[in-house]
Design a protein around this motif. Structure first.
Motif, PDB file in Angstrom:
ATOM      1  N   GLY A  43       0.776  -1.230   0.000  1.00 40.92           N
ATOM      2  CA  GLY A  43       0.000   0.000   0.000  1.00 40.92           C
ATOM      3  C   GLY A  43       0.810   1.284   0.000  1.00 40.92           C
ATOM      4  N   ASN A  44       1.992   1.263  -0.612  1.00 36.24           N
ATOM      5  CA  ASN A  44       2.833   2.476  -0.590  1.00 36.24           C
ATOM      6  C   ASN A  44       2.237   3.620  -1.396  1.00 36.24           C
ATOM      7  N   ALA A  45       1.582   3.320  -2.500  1.00 34.11           N
ATOM      8  CA  ALA A  45       0.951   4.395  -3.279  1.00 34.11           C
ATOM      9  C   ALA A  45      -0.238   4.962  -2.504  1.00 34.11           C
ATOM     10  N   THR A  46      -0.939   4.084  -1.804  1.00 36.71           N
ATOM     11  CA  THR A  46      -2.099   4.513  -1.008  1.00 36.71           C
ATOM     12  C   THR A  46      -1.663   5.463   0.104  1.00 36.71           C
ATOM     13  N   SER A  47      -0.690   5.033   0.911  1.00 38.59           N
ATOM     14  CA  SER A  47      -0.264   5.889   2.027  1.00 38.59           C
ATOM     15  C   SER A  47       0.480   7.123   1.507  1.00 38.59           C
ATOM     16  N   GLY A  48       1.221   6.948   0.424  1.00 35.12           N
ATOM     17  CA  GLY A  48       1.958   8.081  -0.145  1.00 35.12           C
ATOM     18  C   GLY A  48       1.055   9.172  -0.687  1.00 35.12           C
ATOM     19  N   LEU A  49      -0.189   8.827  -0.984  1.00 34.02           N
ATOM     20  CA  LEU A  49      -1.149   9.847  -1.419  1.00 34.02           C
ATOM     21  C   LEU A  49      -2.039  10.288  -0.255  1.00 34.02           C
ATOM     22  N   ARG A 215      18.269  11.225  -8.177  1.00 30.12           N
ATOM     23  CA  ARG A 215      18.115  10.915  -6.760  1.00 30.12           C
ATOM     24  C   ARG A 215      17.836  12.246  -6.054  1.00 30.12           C
ATOM     25  N   ASN A 216      16.754  12.318  -5.337  1.00 29.04           N
ATOM     26  CA  ASN A 216      16.355  13.588  -4.725  1.00 29.04           C
ATOM     27  C   ASN A 216      15.633  13.301  -3.409  1.00 29.04           C
ATOM     28  N   VAL A 217      16.159  13.871  -2.341  1.00 22.53           N
ATOM     29  CA  VAL A 217      15.636  13.538  -1.011  1.00 22.53           C
ATOM     30  C   VAL A 217      14.168  13.957  -0.851  1.00 22.53           C
ATOM     31  N   ARG A 218      13.744  14.996  -1.552  1.00 26.13           N
ATOM     32  CA  ARG A 218      12.338  15.441  -1.447  1.00 26.13           C
ATOM     33  C   ARG A 218      11.379  14.334  -1.902  1.00 26.13           C
ATOM     34  N   LEU A 219      11.812  13.578  -2.903  1.00 27.29           N
ATOM     35  CA  LEU A 219      10.966  12.482  -3.393  1.00 27.29           C
ATOM     36  C   LEU A 219      10.781  11.417  -2.325  1.00 27.29           C
ATOM     37  N   SER A 220      11.822  11.203  -1.518  1.00 25.80           N
ATOM     38  CA  SER A 220      11.692  10.165  -0.487  1.00 25.80           C
ATOM     39  C   SER A 220      11.002  10.693   0.768  1.00 25.80           C
ATOM     40  N   GLU A 221      11.014  12.015   0.958  1.00 23.01           N
ATOM     41  CA  GLU A 221      10.334  12.588   2.132  1.00 23.01           C
ATOM     42  C   GLU A 221       8.823  12.726   1.928  1.00 23.01           C
ATOM     43  N   ALA A 222       8.439  13.055   0.702  1.00 23.81           N
ATOM     44  CA  ALA A 222       7.038  13.422   0.432  1.00 23.81           C
ATOM     45  C   ALA A 222       6.013  12.388   0.929  1.00 23.81           C
ATOM     46  N   GLY A 226       2.199  12.219   3.132  1.00 19.95           N
ATOM     47  CA  GLY A 226       1.000  11.833   2.386  1.00 19.95           C
ATOM     48  C   GLY A 226       0.752  12.726   1.191  1.00 19.95           C
ATOM     49  N   LEU A 227       1.820  13.250   0.621  1.00 18.24           N
ATOM     50  CA  LEU A 227       1.659  14.174  -0.502  1.00 18.24           C
ATOM     51  C   LEU A 227       2.553  13.775  -1.668  1.00 18.24           C
ATOM     52  N   PRO A 228       2.068  13.981  -2.895  1.00 16.62           N
ATOM     53  CA  PRO A 228       2.984  13.872  -4.029  1.00 16.62           C
ATOM     54  C   PRO A 228       3.946  15.050  -3.985  1.00 16.62           C
ATOM     55  N   VAL A 229       5.080  14.896  -4.639  1.00 16.77           N
ATOM     56  CA  VAL A 229       6.106  15.944  -4.588  1.00 16.77           C
ATOM     57  C   VAL A 229       5.587  17.244  -5.221  1.00 16.77           C
ATOM     58  N   ALA A 230       4.613  17.128  -6.106  1.00 18.98           N
ATOM     59  CA  ALA A 230       4.008  18.313  -6.728  1.00 18.98           C
ATOM     60  C   ALA A 230       3.435  19.257  -5.677  1.00 18.98           C
ATOM     61  N   LEU A 231       2.965  18.715  -4.554  1.00 18.96           N
ATOM     62  CA  LEU A 231       2.434  19.560  -3.485  1.00 18.96           C
ATOM     63  C   LEU A 231       3.450  19.756  -2.361  1.00 18.96           C
ATOM     64  N   TYR A 232       4.328  18.785  -2.181  1.00 13.16           N
ATOM     65  CA  TYR A 232       5.271  18.840  -1.051  1.00 13.16           C
ATOM     66  C   TYR A 232       6.466  19.746  -1.351  1.00 13.16           C
ATOM     67  N   GLY A 238      13.413  16.614  -8.174  1.00 15.51           N
ATOM     68  CA  GLY A 238      12.553  15.440  -8.364  1.00 15.51           C
ATOM     69  C   GLY A 238      11.196  15.827  -8.920  1.00 15.51           C
ATOM     70  N   ALA A 239      10.657  16.937  -8.414  1.00 22.93           N
ATOM     71  CA  ALA A 239       9.357  17.407  -8.898  1.00 22.93           C
ATOM     72  C   ALA A 239       9.457  17.790 -10.371  1.00 22.93           C
ATOM     73  N   GLU A 240      10.492  18.543 -10.703  1.00 24.15           N
ATOM     74  CA  GLU A 240      10.638  18.978 -12.102  1.00 24.15           C
ATOM     75  C   GLU A 240      10.769  17.785 -13.037  1.00 24.15           C
ATOM     76  N   ALA A 241      11.484  16.758 -12.572  1.00 28.50           N
ATOM     77  CA  ALA A 241      11.676  15.579 -13.420  1.00 28.50           C
ATOM     78  C   ALA A 241      10.348  14.849 -13.651  1.00 28.50           C
TER      79      ALA A 241
END
Ligand code: ADP
Ligand code: MG
Length: 253
Positions: A43-49, A215-222, A226-232, A238-241
């Motif tokens: 459930g990583n996509a579930t919790s990640g959102l 590799r971008n730490v923001r992607l692993s923190e987001a 519970g947020l996609p990097v677009a909001l976090y 990572g967001a730009e990529a």
């Protein structure tokens, strides 16, 4: 018509869930109505959102009880983006499907029954194995997106994955395409990462996305917020990529 993309690689930790979350979020930002289908019991996509499932229903109910996908879908913080969540109950689904009739077609039937025009795209996050849940995803999909980590063993396991895709084409889903290979967790400072990029590009040619995910730490923190990097962290590398990958996906039609 709804385009169905399965994010597949039987290796764990290569960026499947990160890609499912963030590609989908940017596709929604570009105006698509997107449903993420979480086929991984983790459930990583579930919790990640940011979606938590307590007593609500999940993909288990879709696969084994025939519950309509749109009835389990939960809206996320991103406008236009919903998720059909996974819980640990999906472990049971994998077991129970073994003896079910037309066991590889459960997800396809659910996707085919979605009300017309409800979603432009369905993005399926898969577990790290080539099990029945992944087979259901490959059977339901129009195309496969393969994330590959820019590490030494990136190409290991690829033969097995391509064999599974060919098997699914032959037996279950003749139209299945490899829609793209996405290089992830690229570290520009290492020679190895550059070598892997070259190797994957020579193997897959123009099936590889032009965009490489750093590799971008923001992607692993987001996900812990519970947020996609677009909001976090929308200004992070990572967001730009992932925004660029979404543009490529839309541009491919
Ligand atoms: P998978 O779904 O294939 O198992 P994940 O998307 O969960 O892989 O990624 C594995 C781990 O690596 C997670 O902790 C995730 O946050 C982290 N991660 C994924 N992509 C990146 C990246 N580009 N930069 C840094 N960390 C990443
Ligand atoms: Mg995952």
């Amino acid at each position: 018509m709804t385009n169905v993309v399965a994010i597949v690689n039987q290796k764990g930790g290569v960026g499947k869930s990160t890609t499912a979350i963030n590609l989908s979020a940017y596709l929604a930002t570009l105006g698509e109505r997107v449903l993420v289908v979480d086929m991984d019991p983790q459930g990583n996509a579930t919790s990640g959102l940011g979606v938590s499932v307590n007593d609500g229903s999940c993909m288990y109910d879709v696969l084994l009880e025939g519950k309509p996908l749109e009835q389990v879908a939960v809206p996320s913080e991103v406008e236009g983006l919903s998720i059909a969540p996974a819980t640990i109950n999906l472990v049971g689904a994998e077991v129970e499907l073994v003896s079910a009739l037309a066991r590889e077609f459960k997800l396809k039937r659910a996707v085919d029954k979605l009300p017309e025009g409800l979603y432009d795209r369905v993005v399926i996050d898969c577990p790290p194995s080539l099990d029945l849940l992944t087979l259901n995803a490959l059977t339901a999909a129009h195309e496969v997106l393969i994330p590959m980590q820019c590490e030494y063993y990136a190409l290991e396991g690829l033969t097995q994955l391509m064999r599974s895709i060919r098997m699914v084409r032959g037996e279950l889903n003749p139209g299945l395409k490899v829609g793209g290979v996405l290089l992830t967790m690229f570290d520009a400072r290492t020679n190895l990462a550059h070598q892997v990029v070259d190797e994957v590009r020579s193997f897959f040619g123009d099936q590889v996305f032009r965009t490489v995910i750093p590799r971008n730490v923001r992607l692993s923190e987001a996900p812990s917020f519970g947020l996609p990097v677009a909001l976090y962290a929308p200004k992070s590398s990572g967001a730009e990529a992932y925004a660029a990958v979404a543009e490529e996906v839309v541009g491919r039609g």
